[in-house]
Motif scaffolding. Sequence first.
Motif, PDB file in Angstrom:
ATOM      1  N   PRO A 121     -23.035  18.316 -20.577  1.00  0.00           N
ATOM      2  CA  PRO A 121     -21.805  17.668 -20.106  1.00  0.00           C
ATOM      3  C   PRO A 121     -22.051  16.713 -18.941  1.00  0.00           C
ATOM      4  N   VAL A 122     -22.882  17.145 -17.976  1.00  0.00           N
ATOM      5  CA  VAL A 122     -23.141  16.290 -16.817  1.00  0.00           C
ATOM      6  C   VAL A 122     -23.802  14.993 -17.259  1.00  0.00           C
ATOM      7  N   LEU A 124     -15.995  17.931 -21.247  1.00  0.00           N
ATOM      8  CA  LEU A 124     -15.917  16.918 -20.184  1.00  0.00           C
ATOM      9  C   LEU A 124     -15.605  17.568 -18.840  1.00  0.00           C
ATOM     10  N   ARG A 178     -16.521  20.431 -17.754  1.00  0.00           N
ATOM     11  CA  ARG A 178     -17.761  20.981 -17.206  1.00  0.00           C
ATOM     12  C   ARG A 178     -18.653  19.883 -16.634  1.00  0.00           C
ATOM     13  N   GLY A 179     -18.595  18.693 -17.238  1.00  0.00           N
ATOM     14  CA  GLY A 179     -19.424  17.602 -16.741  1.00  0.00           C
ATOM     15  C   GLY A 179     -18.860  16.975 -15.486  1.00  0.00           C
ATOM     16  N   ILE A 180     -17.517  16.866 -15.416  1.00  0.00           N
ATOM     17  CA  ILE A 180     -16.896  16.139 -14.303  1.00  0.00           C
ATOM     18  C   ILE A 180     -16.998  16.914 -13.003  1.00  0.00           C
TER      19      ILE A 180
END
Lengths: 306, 284
Positions: free
Chosen positions: A6-7, B118, B120-122
Amino acid sequence: MKSLLPVLTVVGAILLFWVVSVVPMNMHLTADQAQRDGVAVTPETPAARQAYSGIGLSLRNLHLIGPTFTLDRPRLPSPHQVALELWQTTAEKKITSKRSLVYHGWVTLSATLLGFAIGTGLGILLAVGIVYNRAMDMSVMPWAIASQTIPILALAPMIIVMLGSVGIQGLFPKAIISAYLSFFPVVVGMVKGLRSPDAMQLDLLHTYHASPAQGFWKLRLPASVPYLFASLKIGISASLVGAIVAELPTGARAGFGARMLVGDQYGQPLVTWAALFAAAITAATLVGLFSLIERITLRRMGMTTA
Amino acid sequence: MSGSVAFISVIAVWAAGWLINIRLARSAAANTRFVRFLVPLIFGLSLLIMWELLVRLLEISPVILPAPTAIAERFSQSIPLLWADFVQTVIKGAMTGYVIGALAALIVALLADRSAFLTRGILPVGGFMAALPIVGTAPIFVKWLGSDWESKAAVVGVMVFFPILVNIVAGLRDTTAMQRDLMRTYGAGYWATLFKLRLPAAMPFIFNGLKIATTLALIGAIVAEFFGSPTVGMGFRISTSVGQLALDVVWAEIVVAAIAGSAFYGLAAWAEGRVTFWHPSQRT
């Protein structure tokens, strides 16, 4: 490692947005340059091109999209230009050179670290005072909290002039501003941490017949360590911002702030962008370093973070 | 001679203020609201008196450190000037940027919220960006958008975006499976769940971000003016007055910044109290 993908996706989206923005941002400049080089551009005069937005002009001149990424003085440099400039000014210059970002980085970093050390030291001392002295708690703590709401960086130019007029220049005034910015997160965090042992734990120490000094060294101080690290991570990035901003209004000759000013005043956007990214990388490294120390320390102390 | 008189009187003021405070802190009334207000007031006042005494008795040049009375005088004389700077920097620059940054963060957070991937990514990327010296983007925005308030609003917008974004995204996750299941048994869809359960539950987080961002907004607007501004604005006034060694003007601007910053923060805290009155931290 579950969040790695995700990152990477989010970082990729940001990079994609950046690359796509480069085209319309630079199109007017590229079109002017292409016309001087004798390449066909629609519409033909610079005045007529002003009527178009960056996107509109890009759609009419698809053959000019390539050159937008390689301008010498772009409005928005492309990622590879910034990376190249960073590489050239760090790895390919001698670190003693005035154009080396390592040299400028060290100027800013030394002020940051000195200020951070002073600020953290004083902050811990003040926090201990606040926790053990009720009068200090009642009189200092409200001001410490209120000072968080004040844009302290506004003080930066004045502190530099004040110290300059008494003959103190260079590293020390910048360090004072850094210290000031890292001071309060540490005070607030440490006070919270030193007070975090609950009544049950304090009572247990009582039953052990522990002295106040033992209570401090064996219970309160260890209990405050997680809070201290949270504050240190905020404080170190605040220190770096302080050192950079302290270089701005007085026309410092060296440091990240000075590089940003130079790039701005001499119309060299790549210099500004490289300094900005170098500062960001420095901040990220410092915060990462403290996270690492935090993890190791807490594991050694038997307090694993969630 | 005057040096020793100065230090003795300063220490006397300090000791007097401190003794009163110790007496107050140990008195039976120490927990009343009045004393809680009085103690920091006495502390602040004794600092101001010490400052005034030091400047007067040691005859410190106003170029180094003006006395509080001189600053107050300058403040009252130049209220129209300070007001114009306040409007330019705080109302036009900081407030506009704050609103833009907060709205952008809300929109991105809601978009990202549709996908757990998303979200988790942000969270890590946003937290990471919030720690970077974003105020350094000021010269770039001044170059792009001109030197008036629009460029300041842009710097402020970018600076406040990440702290607010991270808090909204984290807040939207802050419901228990039980609560979400309950909404599902009521037959509530995504939007009903969002507006009736998850956004209200996220409010303490959101206001945390909004409160952090108030100080950032003022700092961004002031620092961006160091890189070019019309001949009005707090950052402009501070940097030019420092150059002219008119430090009383600088201090007057700092007083304005302090009042504006506290009021801005107070406003956010007040709104928080009105919106999240149900939260444990708000109960008294």
